[in-house]
Scaffold this motif. Structure first.
Motif, PDB file in Angstrom:
ATOM      1  N   UNK A   1       7.088   0.097  -2.159  1.00 56.59           N
ATOM      2  CA  UNK A   1       6.782  -0.854  -1.057  1.00 56.59           C
ATOM      3  C   UNK A   1       7.260  -1.952  -1.037  1.00 56.59           C
ATOM      4  N   UNK A   2       7.449  -2.527  -2.223  1.00 61.52           N
ATOM      5  CA  UNK A   2       8.255  -4.094  -2.343  1.00 61.52           C
ATOM      6  C   UNK A   2       9.852  -3.646  -1.802  1.00 61.52           C
ATOM      7  N   UNK A   3      10.376  -2.775  -2.261  1.00 62.36           N
ATOM      8  CA  UNK A   3      11.966  -2.655  -1.695  1.00 62.36           C
ATOM      9  C   UNK A   3      11.957  -2.688  -0.301  1.00 62.36           C
ATOM     10  N   UNK A   4      10.810  -2.137   0.490  1.00 63.82           N
ATOM     11  CA  UNK A   4      10.656  -2.391   2.058  1.00 63.82           C
ATOM     12  C   UNK A   4      10.460  -3.526   2.395  1.00 63.82           C
ATOM     13  N   UNK A   5      10.091  -4.685   1.661  1.00 58.76           N
ATOM     14  CA  UNK A   5       9.588  -6.010   2.005  1.00 58.76           C
ATOM     15  C   UNK A   5       8.187  -6.235   2.666  1.00 58.76           C
ATOM     16  N   UNK A   6       7.096  -5.083   2.372  1.00 55.37           N
ATOM     17  CA  UNK A   6       6.175  -5.046   2.957  1.00 55.37           C
ATOM     18  C   UNK A   6       4.777  -5.438   1.715  1.00 55.37           C
ATOM     19  N   UNK A   7       3.808  -5.963   2.228  1.00 53.74           N
ATOM     20  CA  UNK A   7       2.848  -6.520   1.440  1.00 53.74           C
ATOM     21  C   UNK A   7       1.764  -5.242   1.082  1.00 53.74           C
ATOM     22  N   UNK A   8       1.110  -5.043   0.338  1.00 51.78           N
ATOM     23  CA  UNK A   8       0.284  -4.195  -0.058  1.00 51.78           C
ATOM     24  C   UNK A   8      -1.009  -4.409  -1.036  1.00 51.78           C
ATOM     25  N   UNK A   9      -2.117  -3.820  -0.892  1.00 56.22           N
ATOM     26  CA  UNK A   9      -3.125  -3.725  -1.751  1.00 56.22           C
ATOM     27  C   UNK A   9      -3.571  -2.378  -2.211  1.00 56.22           C
ATOM     28  N   UNK A  10      -3.681  -1.948  -3.279  1.00 57.56           N
ATOM     29  CA  UNK A  10      -4.088  -0.735  -3.990  1.00 57.56           C
ATOM     30  C   UNK A  10      -5.666  -0.767  -4.638  1.00 57.56           C
ATOM     31  N   UNK A  11      -6.201   0.179  -4.481  1.00 54.23           N
ATOM     32  CA  UNK A  11      -7.626   0.276  -5.098  1.00 54.23           C
ATOM     33  C   UNK A  11      -7.633   1.689  -5.301  1.00 54.23           C
ATOM     34  N   UNK A  12      -7.350   2.052  -6.859  1.00 53.33           N
ATOM     35  CA  UNK A  12      -7.832   3.558  -6.896  1.00 53.33           C
ATOM     36  C   UNK A  12      -6.583   4.432  -6.254  1.00 53.33           C
ATOM     37  N   UNK A  13      -6.978   5.508  -5.682  1.00 52.56           N
ATOM     38  CA  UNK A  13      -5.988   6.176  -4.791  1.00 52.56           C
ATOM     39  C   UNK A  13      -6.114   5.594  -3.286  1.00 52.56           C
ATOM     40  N   UNK A  14      -6.530   4.449  -2.955  1.00 52.46           N
ATOM     41  CA  UNK A  14      -6.418   3.879  -1.641  1.00 52.46           C
ATOM     42  C   UNK A  14      -5.309   2.898  -1.562  1.00 52.46           C
TER      43      UNK A  14
END
Length: 302
Positions: A13-26
């Motif tokens: 995700x970081x390689x594509x320059x996007x922001x993200x939030x992860x929670x378990x498998x979501x």
């Protein structure tokens, strides 16, 4: 173990320059779409998801296309919103009107109407079931049931409801009023203020502010996640002023009414308006006690 195993997804995700939030498998991806970069932003998002899908295939995991949802958040006044479909493998994902995020229903205009309606529906049913048992219970145990099955639903993630119009918050207030009447056996047409004072319950609007300020206090004292703490900045005057010792926060300008509801804008404004005796509380329990007293007096003594 799953979080450790799937950690490389964050690197993709970081390689594509996007922001993200992860929670378990979501895992949630965020991209800002402007009229000038619409196509490139959507391509970036689609390419990122495709790389994640390939990584998962190579590592004996599967990206479930049927559970992948897309929410395009825009102004509720926007017209002629362009199409933002994305393709994942052989599937085309179209924007949903509403998505559920860890128990909260988000809509494309962030009006939170669908979420509030769902909370009211579930809470009303809980009140109905408790009402069937009320004659067998005393007030103390009834209040415990109300807090377990009604108040817990009303308070869940309620900080995101800050700044909503009265027509939405009044729905929740009516639910709380009904719950208070069940506990005290008050009649439908009895004035609700004495009942709320008797129970020492904060009204809905004050409960929302309470949650926001508690999150702010924890963020300032290292008790909140970093992604919350990073949203606020301590006020540092350019020269020595009395305000330097007032435990104030830097206020950010609100670009729109909806943006003004965000934590980074709302929290500093509300925090700076609290009495100093509350802001400089030494412990979380002391802060909660002082804040509740302040909000209670604000709600019922004005």
């Amino acid at each position: 173990m799953f979080v450790i195993y799937s950690a490389p997804i964050e690197d993709i995700i970081k390689e594509h320059g996007l922001s993200s939030i992860s929670y378990a498998d979501d895992t949630q991806l965020y991209v800002l779409i402007k009229p000038s970069n619409r196509d490139s932003a959507l391509d970036k998002l689609a390419n990122c998801i495709e790389d994640i899908r390939l990584w998962m295939t190579e590592n004996k995991l599967m990206l479930n296309n049927s559970k992948t949802e897309l929410l395009h958040v825009t102004s509720r006044f926007a017209r002629n919103v362009p199409n933002v479909d994305i393709t994942i493998g052989n599937s085309t994902i179209t924007p949903s009107k509403e998505v559920r995020d860890l128990g909260v229903i988000l809509d494309k205009g962030l009006t939170m109407s669908a979420h509030i309606n769902a909370v009211c529906k579930n809470a009303s049913y809980a009140i109905y079931r408790i009402g069937k048992l009320r004659r067998y219970l005393d007030a103390e145990n009834t209040e415990k049931l109300i807090h377990s099955f009604v108040t817990s639903r009303i308070d869940n993630c309620n900080s995101i409801l800050y700044g909503l119009p009265d027509k939405e918050l009044n729905k929740l207030q009516r639910i709380q009023n009904t719950a208070a009447r069940v506990v005290t056996l008050s009649r439908k047409h009895d004035h609700i203020t004495p009942v709320m004072v008797q129970l020492h319950w904060l009204p809905i609007r004050q409960r929302i502010v309470f949650k926001l300020m508690l999150l702010t206090y924890k963020a300032l004292n290292g008790e909140a996640p970093v992604y919350i703490s990073d949203l606020i900045t301590t006020y540092q005057p350019s020269r020595t002023l009395r305000s330097a010792s007032q435990y104030l926060l830097q206020e950010a300008p609100a670009k729109s009414k909806t943006y003004g509801r965000s934590f980074s804008v709302a929290a500093p404004r509300l925090w700076n308006r609290l009495p100093l005796a509350i802001r400089n509380s030494q412990t979380t329990s002391q802060f909660k006690s002082r804040l509740k007293t302040h909000l209670f007096n604000e709600a019922f003594n004005n």
